[in-house]
Design an enzyme around this catalytic site. Structure first.
Site, PDB file in Angstrom:
ATOM      1  N   TRP A  34       0.390  -1.129  -0.306  1.00  0.00           N
ATOM      2  CA  TRP A  34      -0.077   0.175  -0.028  1.00  0.00           C
ATOM      3  C   TRP A  34       1.207   1.186   0.289  1.00  0.00           C
ATOM      4  O   TRP A  34       0.478   2.430  -0.409  1.00  0.00           O
ATOM      5  CB  TRP A  34      -0.926   0.159   0.967  1.00  0.00           C
ATOM      6  CG  TRP A  34      -2.290  -0.969   0.973  1.00  0.00           C
ATOM      7  CD1 TRP A  34      -2.951  -2.163   1.675  1.00  0.00           C
ATOM      8  CD2 TRP A  34      -2.679  -0.682   0.087  1.00  0.00           C
ATOM      9  NE1 TRP A  34      -3.594  -2.907   1.363  1.00  0.00           N
ATOM     10  CE2 TRP A  34      -3.509  -2.548   0.024  1.00  0.00           C
ATOM     11  CE3 TRP A  34      -3.954  -0.242  -1.280  1.00  0.00           C
ATOM     12  CZ2 TRP A  34      -4.743  -2.528  -1.095  1.00  0.00           C
ATOM     13  CZ3 TRP A  34      -4.201  -0.653  -1.729  1.00  0.00           C
ATOM     14  CH2 TRP A  34      -4.939  -1.852  -1.881  1.00  0.00           C
TER      15      TRP A  34
ATOM     16  N   ASP B  28      -1.414   6.509   6.983  1.00  0.00           N
ATOM     17  CA  ASP B  28      -2.297   5.538   6.599  1.00  0.00           C
ATOM     18  C   ASP B  28      -2.482   4.180   7.909  1.00  0.00           C
ATOM     19  O   ASP B  28      -1.674   3.597   7.615  1.00  0.00           O
ATOM     20  CB  ASP B  28      -1.439   5.129   5.403  1.00  0.00           C
ATOM     21  CG  ASP B  28      -3.309   3.964   5.194  1.00  0.00           C
ATOM     22  OD1 ASP B  28      -3.751   3.704   5.419  1.00  0.00           O
ATOM     23  OD2 ASP B  28      -2.768   3.978   3.208  1.00  0.00           O
TER      24      ASP B  28
ATOM     25  N   LYS C  64     -11.987  -2.093   8.531  1.00  0.00           N
ATOM     26  CA  LYS C  64     -11.450  -3.311   9.200  1.00  0.00           C
ATOM     27  C   LYS C  64     -12.011  -3.426  11.176  1.00  0.00           C
ATOM     28  O   LYS C  64     -12.145  -4.824  10.337  1.00  0.00           O
ATOM     29  CB  LYS C  64      -9.419  -2.201   9.050  1.00  0.00           C
ATOM     30  CG  LYS C  64      -9.367  -2.242   8.062  1.00  0.00           C
ATOM     31  CD  LYS C  64      -9.255  -3.064   6.948  1.00  0.00           C
ATOM     32  CE  LYS C  64      -8.366  -2.780   5.664  1.00  0.00           C
ATOM     33  NZ  LYS C  64      -8.459  -3.393   4.703  1.00  0.00           N
TER      34      LYS C  64
END
Length: 401
Positions: free
Chosen positions: A113, A204, A229
């Site tokens: 990511w 992040d 999540k």
């Protein structure tokens, strides 16, 4: 399972507490006594805006977010923020440094990511993208992301960057920064530029948000997280933005910054209390219910301890499997994620046998990301310790076979 539900170890959209889903089902028919379902109600109604304010308060209190930072709600997930952080912070940098000939964007690349985030920054242009460290350089094969790099590997070269980006937990690769400042796998805050006030530090936190405290939260310019999540359904992105980053993007464009779409401009979101356009009403509602439950249980401190116990059990089972030549860890010890535990099952057909055996016992979504393969067991907040014990017991029975 008697009610037809299985144990969901998926990496996202992930498991949600059953009690929250039951409460949310009632709200789908009648939200807070309005007689209107949450999926139908106006996002500008006094009932919903009051609920939105409560969600903000629940995040602020549990993470100890200072008043120097705004909490905003938007859409598009982490991938949209790959673009938004670049555009907003380049606009800020143009306003602060209008005559600078070139602008630096520093990226810490520790997994799939953060690699994608750096690629998006290059695609957008507007500045020179510097890779502060690439974790692949210190991996076993020089190609994979299997650890957090040693602090000596980092090179923050710019004294005045437009942004400094890192991804706290890499969902695909199972690598996570340690919360222990003394650990070699912690984020090297001490190496950041020291002479730059109000550092443009971007974190992040999509895969670990609300699972444990955020180290040095107040030192961050922006923290963002997809809700799917630990908090709620897909469709909601939560931002914690330091107020000096809520800039006039149109004024910055006149100085040469790239124009920023209004719905991606942090100032637009802040000035309109996150309802400039219709927000993700249903995901916000379910996230609020999850956050209420979290507060009742003790907040991020409670979940930090719980998640460590869960992960320790799983890593111990992997280690036992390695000793028998059946499992193979993908991540070096000390760099493993508490949220996304990854490993290989060794031998022809062994991985497929492992997955089918787990599914037969009601454990789903353990296949690794398509880009790396293997097994991935995600232990988000809603996954209980008892459910973790089920997969650990299965792993031990698999070894016995």
């Amino acid at each position: 399972m008697s009610d037809g539900r299985v144990i969901n170890f998926g990496a996202g959209p992930s498991a949600l507490p059953a009690s929250v889903l039951e409460e949310a089902a009632k709200g789908l028919l009648n939200f807070n006594g309005t007689g209107i379902g949450i999926a139908e109600i106006s996002h500008r109604s006094k009932e919903f805006t009051a609920f939105l304010a409560e969600v903000e308060s629940l995040i602020r209190s549990q993470l100890d977010v200072p008043e120097t930072h705004s909490i905003l709600f938007t859409q598009g997930g982490g991938s949209a923020q790959f673009s938004a952080v670049v555009l907003n912070l380049l606009a800020r940098h143009h306003l602060l440094n209008p005559d600078l000939p070139e602008r630096d964007l520093d990226y810490v690349v520790t997994g799939s990511w953060s690699k994608k985030a750096a690629e998006e920054a290059r695609r957008l242009g507007g500045g020179r993208v510097n890779v502060v460290v690439d974790a692949r350089a210190s991996s076993k094969d020089g190609r994979t992301f299997d650890s957090i790099p040693a602090h000596a590997s980092y090179s923050f070269t710019s004294p005045n960057p437009a942004l400094i980006y890192y991804c706290e937990n890499e969902t695909v690769d199972g690598v996570e920064f340690s919360n222990d400042a003394s650990s070699p796998a912690s984020f090297p805050f001490h190496l950041l530029p020291q002479n730059t006030p109000l550092l443009p530090l971007v974190g992040d936190y999509s895969s670990s948000f609300m699972s444990r405290p955020i180290p040095r939260l107040a030192d961050h310019a922006i923290i963002y997280a997809g809700a799917q999540k630990n908090i709620g359904p897909a469709g909601l992105t939560i931002l914690i933005v330091r107020k000096d980053c809520l800039v006039d993007v149109d004024a910055a464009a006149k100085l040469g910054a790239a124009p920023v779409p209004l719905t991606m401009a942090y100032k637009t979101l802040a000035d309109n209390s996150s309802v400039y356009n219709t927000p993700a009403v249903l995901p916000i509602y379910i996230s609020g219910l999850v956050l209420r439950r979290s507060a009742e249980q003790g907040g991020v401190q409670y979940y930090e301890a719980l998640n460590k116990r869960k992960a320790d059990k799983l890593y111990a089972a992997i280690k036992e499997g390695e000793a028998r030549g059946v499992f193979r860890a993908k991540v070096k010890e000390g760099s493993g994620s508490l949220m996304n535990v990854v490993f290989d099952v060794v031998g022809d057909g062994a991985e497929a046998k492992f997955i089918s055996g787990a599914e037969a016992l009601g454990m789903k979504a353990i296949k690794g990301h398509r880009s790396v393969g293997g097994i991935r067991v995600s232990l988000y907040n809603a996954v209980t310790e008892e459910q973790t014990d089920v997969i650990v017991a299965f792993m031990k029975s698999f070894l016995a076979q």
